[in-house]
Design a protein around this motif. Sequence first.
Motif, PDB file in Angstrom:
ATOM      1  N   VAL A 106      50.778  86.410  74.235  1.00 24.83           N
ATOM      2  CA  VAL A 106      49.630  87.331  74.209  1.00 24.83           C
ATOM      3  C   VAL A 106      50.038  88.701  74.743  1.00 24.83           C
ATOM      4  CG1 VAL A 106      47.341  87.794  75.168  1.00 24.83           C
ATOM      5  CG2 VAL A 106      47.917  85.509  74.337  1.00 24.83           C
ATOM      6  N   ALA A 107      50.812  88.741  75.816  1.00 26.23           N
ATOM      7  CA  ALA A 107      51.240  90.021  76.391  1.00 26.23           C
ATOM      8  C   ALA A 107      52.079  90.811  75.391  1.00 26.23           C
ATOM      9  CB  ALA A 107      52.028  89.774  77.671  1.00 26.23           C
ATOM     10  N   ASP A 108      52.951  90.132  74.680  1.00 26.36           N
ATOM     11  CA  ASP A 108      53.771  90.786  73.676  1.00 26.36           C
ATOM     12  C   ASP A 108      52.922  91.264  72.506  1.00 26.36           C
ATOM     13  OD1 ASP A 108      56.402  91.527  72.644  1.00 26.36           O
ATOM     14  OD2 ASP A 108      56.157  89.896  71.211  1.00 26.36           O
ATOM     15  N   LEU A 109      51.959  90.449  72.095  1.00 28.09           N
ATOM     16  CA  LEU A 109      51.093  90.810  70.978  1.00 28.09           C
ATOM     17  C   LEU A 109      50.229  92.023  71.329  1.00 28.09           C
ATOM     18  CD1 LEU A 109      50.693  89.632  68.142  1.00 28.09           C
ATOM     19  CD2 LEU A 109      48.764  88.319  69.031  1.00 28.09           C
ATOM     20  N   ARG A 110      49.857  92.181  72.593  1.00 30.51           N
ATOM     21  CA  ARG A 110      49.098  93.352  73.031  1.00 30.51           C
ATOM     22  C   ARG A 110      49.880  94.637  72.754  1.00 30.51           C
ATOM     23  NH1 ARG A 110      43.798  94.372  74.095  1.00 30.51           N
ATOM     24  NH2 ARG A 110      42.828  92.632  75.163  1.00 30.51           N
ATOM     25  N   LEU A 111      51.150  94.632  73.117  1.00 26.96           N
ATOM     26  CA  LEU A 111      51.967  95.815  72.904  1.00 26.96           C
ATOM     27  C   LEU A 111      52.184  96.085  71.417  1.00 26.96           C
ATOM     28  CD1 LEU A 111      54.710  95.569  75.668  1.00 26.96           C
ATOM     29  CD2 LEU A 111      52.703  97.043  75.606  1.00 26.96           C
ATOM     30  N   ILE A 112      52.363  95.028  70.641  1.00 26.11           N
ATOM     31  CA  ILE A 112      52.550  95.203  69.203  1.00 26.11           C
ATOM     32  C   ILE A 112      51.293  95.802  68.581  1.00 26.11           C
ATOM     33  CG2 ILE A 112      52.940  93.988  67.024  1.00 26.11           C
ATOM     34  CD1 ILE A 112      54.520  91.888  68.645  1.00 26.11           C
ATOM     35  N   ALA A 113      50.125  95.314  68.982  1.00 24.93           N
ATOM     36  CA  ALA A 113      48.859  95.824  68.446  1.00 24.93           C
ATOM     37  C   ALA A 113      48.662  97.287  68.816  1.00 24.93           C
ATOM     38  CB  ALA A 113      47.695  94.986  68.963  1.00 24.93           C
ATOM     39  N   ASP A 114      49.120  97.680  70.001  1.00 23.69           N
ATOM     40  CA  ASP A 114      49.025  99.082  70.413  1.00 23.69           C
ATOM     41  C   ASP A 114      49.968  99.952  69.588  1.00 23.69           C
ATOM     42  OD1 ASP A 114      48.279 101.308  72.017  1.00 23.69           O
ATOM     43  OD2 ASP A 114      50.074 101.023  73.236  1.00 23.69           O
ATOM     44  N   GLN A 115      51.111  99.414  69.228  1.00 22.92           N
ATOM     45  CA  GLN A 115      52.105 100.171  68.467  1.00 22.92           C
ATOM     46  C   GLN A 115      51.720 100.316  67.002  1.00 22.92           C
ATOM     47  OE1 GLN A 115      56.039  98.534  68.835  1.00 22.92           O
ATOM     48  NE2 GLN A 115      57.022 100.228  67.751  1.00 22.92           N
ATOM     49  N   THR A 159      41.363  84.672  68.186  1.00 26.57           N
ATOM     50  CA  THR A 159      40.237  84.783  69.113  1.00 26.57           C
ATOM     51  C   THR A 159      39.126  83.810  68.746  1.00 26.57           C
ATOM     52  OG1 THR A 159      40.749  87.121  69.504  1.00 26.57           O
ATOM     53  CG2 THR A 159      38.542  86.376  70.093  1.00 26.57           C
ATOM     54  N   MET A 160      38.869  83.658  67.462  1.00 30.60           N
ATOM     55  CA  MET A 160      37.799  82.777  67.008  1.00 30.60           C
ATOM     56  C   MET A 160      38.176  81.304  67.110  1.00 30.60           C
ATOM     57  SD  MET A 160      35.209  84.617  66.207  1.00 30.60           S
ATOM     58  CE  MET A 160      34.238  83.433  65.255  1.00 30.60           C
ATOM     59  N   LYS A 161      39.435  80.981  66.864  1.00 24.90           N
ATOM     60  CA  LYS A 161      39.843  79.580  66.750  1.00 24.90           C
ATOM     61  C   LYS A 161      40.421  78.991  68.029  1.00 24.90           C
ATOM     62  CE  LYS A 161      40.818  79.685  61.768  1.00 24.90           C
ATOM     63  NZ  LYS A 161      41.859  79.473  60.719  1.00 24.90           N
ATOM     64  N   SER A 162      40.823  79.840  68.966  1.00 22.26           N
ATOM     65  CA  SER A 162      41.454  79.333  70.185  1.00 22.26           C
ATOM     66  C   SER A 162      40.788  79.914  71.420  1.00 22.26           C
ATOM     67  CB  SER A 162      42.955  79.676  70.197  1.00 22.26           C
ATOM     68  OG  SER A 162      43.528  79.393  71.459  1.00 22.26           O
ATOM     69  N   GLU A 163      40.149  79.069  72.191  1.00 22.97           N
ATOM     70  CA  GLU A 163      39.536  79.520  73.444  1.00 22.97           C
ATOM     71  C   GLU A 163      40.606  79.991  74.422  1.00 22.97           C
ATOM     72  OE1 GLU A 163      36.654  77.747  77.017  1.00 22.97           O
ATOM     73  OE2 GLU A 163      36.932  76.623  75.151  1.00 22.97           O
ATOM     74  N   ASP A 164      41.769  79.330  74.405  1.00 24.46           N
ATOM     75  CA  ASP A 164      42.864  79.742  75.288  1.00 24.46           C
ATOM     76  C   ASP A 164      43.310  81.159  74.961  1.00 24.46           C
ATOM     77  OD1 ASP A 164      43.247  77.356  76.873  1.00 24.46           O
ATOM     78  OD2 ASP A 164      44.094  76.410  75.101  1.00 24.46           O
ATOM     79  N   PHE A 165      43.451  81.445  73.676  1.00 23.93           N
ATOM     80  CA  PHE A 165      43.862  82.793  73.288  1.00 23.93           C
ATOM     81  C   PHE A 165      42.802  83.814  73.702  1.00 23.93           C
ATOM     82  CE2 PHE A 165      43.920  86.451  70.497  1.00 23.93           C
ATOM     83  CZ  PHE A 165      45.272  86.814  70.496  1.00 23.93           C
ATOM     84  N   ALA A 166      41.538  83.515  73.427  1.00 23.13           N
ATOM     85  CA  ALA A 166      40.461  84.456  73.741  1.00 23.13           C
ATOM     86  C   ALA A 166      40.436  84.773  75.233  1.00 23.13           C
ATOM     87  CB  ALA A 166      39.122  83.888  73.287  1.00 23.13           C
ATOM     88  N   THR A 167      40.640  83.759  76.068  1.00 27.64           N
ATOM     89  CA  THR A 167      40.634  83.969  77.512  1.00 27.64           C
ATOM     90  C   THR A 167      41.801  84.842  77.949  1.00 27.64           C
ATOM     91  OG1 THR A 167      39.546  81.833  77.884  1.00 27.64           O
ATOM     92  CG2 THR A 167      40.711  82.811  79.750  1.00 27.64           C
ATOM     93  N   LEU A 168      42.993  84.550  77.421  1.00 30.08           N
ATOM     94  CA  LEU A 168      44.169  85.341  77.772  1.00 30.08           C
ATOM     95  C   LEU A 168      44.065  86.767  77.243  1.00 30.08           C
ATOM     96  CD1 LEU A 168      46.984  82.703  77.163  1.00 30.08           C
ATOM     97  CD2 LEU A 168      46.429  83.776  79.348  1.00 30.08           C
ATOM     98  N   TRP A 169      43.544  86.915  76.040  1.00 29.81           N
ATOM     99  CA  TRP A 169      43.421  88.251  75.454  1.00 29.81           C
ATOM    100  C   TRP A 169      42.467  89.114  76.290  1.00 29.81           C
ATOM    101  CZ3 TRP A 169      46.276  90.629  71.917  1.00 29.81           C
ATOM    102  CH2 TRP A 169      45.788  91.799  71.334  1.00 29.81           C
ATOM    103  N   ALA A 170      41.373  88.519  76.772  1.00 27.04           N
ATOM    104  CA  ALA A 170      40.402  89.256  77.578  1.00 27.04           C
ATOM    105  C   ALA A 170      40.999  89.703  78.914  1.00 27.04           C
ATOM    106  CB  ALA A 170      39.160  88.404  77.815  1.00 27.04           C
ATOM    107  N   ALA A 171      42.010  88.963  79.414  1.00 24.89           N
ATOM    108  CA  ALA A 171      42.662  89.350  80.671  1.00 24.89           C
ATOM    109  C   ALA A 171      43.616  90.526  80.488  1.00 24.89           C
ATOM    110  CB  ALA A 171      43.423  88.161  81.250  1.00 24.89           C
ATOM    111  N   HIS A 172      43.890  90.899  79.245  1.00 19.66           N
ATOM    112  CA  HIS A 172      44.678  92.079  78.896  1.00 19.66           C
ATOM    113  C   HIS A 172      46.077  92.066  79.511  1.00 19.66           C
ATOM    114  CE1 HIS A 172      43.669  96.079  76.932  1.00 19.66           C
ATOM    115  NE2 HIS A 172      44.979  96.110  77.111  1.00 19.66           N
ATOM    116  N   PRO A 173      46.840  90.976  79.371  1.00 21.89           N
ATOM    117  CA  PRO A 173      48.230  91.021  79.834  1.00 21.89           C
ATOM    118  C   PRO A 173      49.046  91.944  78.939  1.00 21.89           C
ATOM    119  CG  PRO A 173      47.858  89.018  78.585  1.00 21.89           C
ATOM    120  CD  PRO A 173      46.513  89.704  78.693  1.00 21.89           C
ATOM    121  N   VAL A 174      49.983  92.645  79.519  1.00 26.29           N
ATOM    122  CA  VAL A 174      50.806  93.594  78.764  1.00 26.29           C
ATOM    123  C   VAL A 174      52.233  93.544  79.289  1.00 26.29           C
ATOM    124  CG1 VAL A 174      51.163  95.987  78.088  1.00 26.29           C
ATOM    125  CG2 VAL A 174      48.844  95.153  78.412  1.00 26.29           C
ATOM    126  N   HIS A 175      53.144  93.007  78.524  1.00 27.88           N
ATOM    127  CA  HIS A 175      54.572  93.136  78.826  1.00 27.88           C
ATOM    128  C   HIS A 175      55.375  92.628  77.644  1.00 27.88           C
ATOM    129  CE1 HIS A 175      55.214  88.782  79.500  1.00 27.88           C
ATOM    130  NE2 HIS A 175      54.121  88.785  80.219  1.00 27.88           N
TER     131      HIS A 175
END
Length: 303
Positions: free
Chosen positions: A185-194, A209-225
Amino acid sequence: MDRRSELGEFLRTRRARLRPEDVGLCDYGGRRRVPGLRREELAQLAGVSAGYYTRLEQGQSPNASDAVLDAIACVLRLDETERSHLHSLARHRPPKPRRYPRPEQLRPGVQLLIDALGDYPALIIGRSTDVLAWNRTAHALLAGHLPFEAPQQPRQRPNIARLIFLDPHTRELYADWRSKARDTVADLRLIADQYPEDLALTELIGELTMKSEDFATLWAAHPVHRCVPHFTREFRHPLVGVLTLNNELLDLSNDAGQRMAVFTAEPDSASAAALALLADLSGPETDTDGERAVVASAPPRAE
């Protein structure tokens, strides 16, 4: 994705990580309505007005200076990657029309390279975490339940993020699945920004986000690296058992966003023996139709 809402979400998650006493403020007790630092506390420490910071967090100050952003990053104790992400989000670039990118192409020389690695699992990951190619050992290690030829078909390519969150075989494969999920998720955040104009990437994030509660929770925490270039992971493979493998992640400088991942084991270790067995099992055979098939049998795994 709305960059203004992304900026606010990022700043709120980073404020929530800090307590007043972490930054030298007195906490006089009582119930705080929000976790972590309040807006006015952060503004005071960064040397800006509470109103200005509020407007910034709401995406209404597109001309924030580098000095202000750096002061906020310092208070929030952002690392270098997070600081760069903050600057990127705060710059309201004119939005480009979103579109589906052309399917990524793999240079023939890169395919020859991963094939030449032979017994060492190697694969090429595209900018949106699609698998562009893998050798037979990487296929057997990571996704033996999928067709070996899948990366050759752009619309059917396996996607690492999708496998991590939606594929039960992949979830069982990683001994520390949660660590792998956070890194993804942290890597995908940077890719989406790029690549904010990449419609396929936006749809991938929406699907997860729709299909995985785990992903939605992690995405909302906004990890970035970024994924670190070398690390060790433990796998629980259904055919050869537990493997502890070193992973080298290499950027392909001539191919924007593409990376090569190579897995190795420590010499003379149990993992090296298991990896050698996996390489033997994944060797090509010729069936009655003349096509290559992966051996699907192996000794039972020791518990």
